[in-house]
Design a protein around this motif. Structure first.
Motif, short mmCIF file in Angstrom:
data_model
loop_
_atom_site.label_atom_id
_atom_site.label_comp_id
_atom_site.label_asym_id
_atom_site.label_seq_id
_atom_site.Cartn_x
_atom_site.Cartn_y
_atom_site.Cartn_z
N TYR A 15 -0.58 0.60 18.79
CA TYR A 15 0.33 -0.24 19.57
C TYR A 15 0.22 -1.70 19.14
O TYR A 15 1.23 -2.39 18.99
N GLY A 16 -0.99 -2.18 18.92
CA GLY A 16 -1.19 -3.55 18.45
C GLY A 16 -0.57 -3.77 17.09
O GLY A 16 0.00 -4.84 16.82
N ILE A 17 -0.65 -2.79 16.22
CA ILE A 17 -0.02 -2.87 14.90
C ILE A 17 1.49 -2.99 15.05
O ILE A 17 2.13 -3.83 14.40
N LEU A 18 2.08 -2.17 15.90
CA LEU A 18 3.53 -2.23 16.12
C LEU A 18 3.95 -3.60 16.65
O LEU A 18 4.95 -4.17 16.21
N ARG A 19 3.16 -4.13 17.57
CA ARG A 19 3.48 -5.45 18.12
C ARG A 19 3.39 -6.52 17.04
O ARG A 19 4.23 -7.40 16.96
N GLU A 20 2.36 -6.44 16.20
CA GLU A 20 2.18 -7.46 15.17
C GLU A 20 3.28 -7.43 14.12
O GLU A 20 3.82 -8.48 13.76
N VAL A 21 3.64 -6.26 13.64
CA VAL A 21 4.69 -6.21 12.62
C VAL A 21 6.03 -6.65 13.20
O VAL A 21 6.88 -7.17 12.48
N SER A 22 6.20 -6.48 14.49
CA SER A 22 7.45 -6.89 15.13
C SER A 22 7.49 -8.39 15.43
O SER A 22 8.55 -9.00 15.32
N THR A 23 6.38 -8.97 15.79
CA THR A 23 6.37 -10.38 16.16
C THR A 23 6.03 -11.30 15.00
O THR A 23 6.58 -12.40 14.90
N GLU A 24 5.15 -10.88 14.12
CA GLU A 24 4.70 -11.72 13.01
C GLU A 24 5.48 -11.47 11.72
O GLU A 24 5.40 -12.25 10.78
N HIS A 25 6.19 -10.35 11.67
CA HIS A 25 6.96 -9.96 10.48
C HIS A 25 6.08 -9.92 9.23
O HIS A 25 6.48 -10.33 8.15
N LYS A 26 4.85 -9.43 9.42
CA LYS A 26 3.92 -9.25 8.31
C LYS A 26 3.62 -7.76 8.20
O LYS A 26 3.34 -7.10 9.21
N PRO A 27 3.66 -7.22 6.99
CA PRO A 27 3.35 -5.80 6.84
C PRO A 27 1.88 -5.51 7.08
O PRO A 27 1.02 -6.36 6.86
N ILE A 28 1.61 -4.31 7.54
CA ILE A 28 0.24 -3.83 7.75
C ILE A 28 0.03 -2.65 6.81
O ILE A 28 0.85 -1.73 6.75
N THR A 29 -1.06 -2.67 6.08
CA THR A 29 -1.37 -1.60 5.13
C THR A 29 -2.39 -0.64 5.75
O THR A 29 -3.40 -1.09 6.30
N ILE A 30 -2.10 0.63 5.63
CA ILE A 30 -3.04 1.68 6.03
C ILE A 30 -3.64 2.22 4.73
O ILE A 30 -2.92 2.80 3.92
#
Length: 86
Positions: A15-30
């Motif tokens: 959930y935190g990852i979804l919020r971050e990519v939506s608000t910060e517009h920075k990709p998250i790598t798994i």
């Protein structure tokens, strides 16, 4: 929030990852031990913008827009553009 996660940490923080990519517009790598399983999560609107840019680049439209932007001879009336044949 960090930009790289293991699959286990990503699951715990999804959930935190979804919020971050939506608000910060920075990709998250798994990142997985097997690089073939690595993935990137980005915001849907960002993904759509990337896809649109790729489409415009492959159809030549982006180059035409850049050419017109660089043209110092004057402005083109938007009504005079043949959008179907760019």
């Amino acid at each position: 929030m960090q930009e790289n996660f293991t699959p286990t940490n990503a699951r715990k923080n999804f959930y935190g990852i979804l919020r971050e990519v939506s608000t910060e517009h920075k990709p998250i790598t798994i990142q997985h031990q097997d690089e073939n399983l690595d993935a990137v999560i980005i915001n849907k609107r960002d993904w759509d913008a990337i896809q649109e840019t790729l489409y415009l680049a492959t159809t030549g439209t982006l180059a035409e827009v850049q050419k017109r932007e660089a043209d110092d001879s004057g402005w083109t009336d938007i009504d005079d553009i043949d959008w179907d044949n760019l």
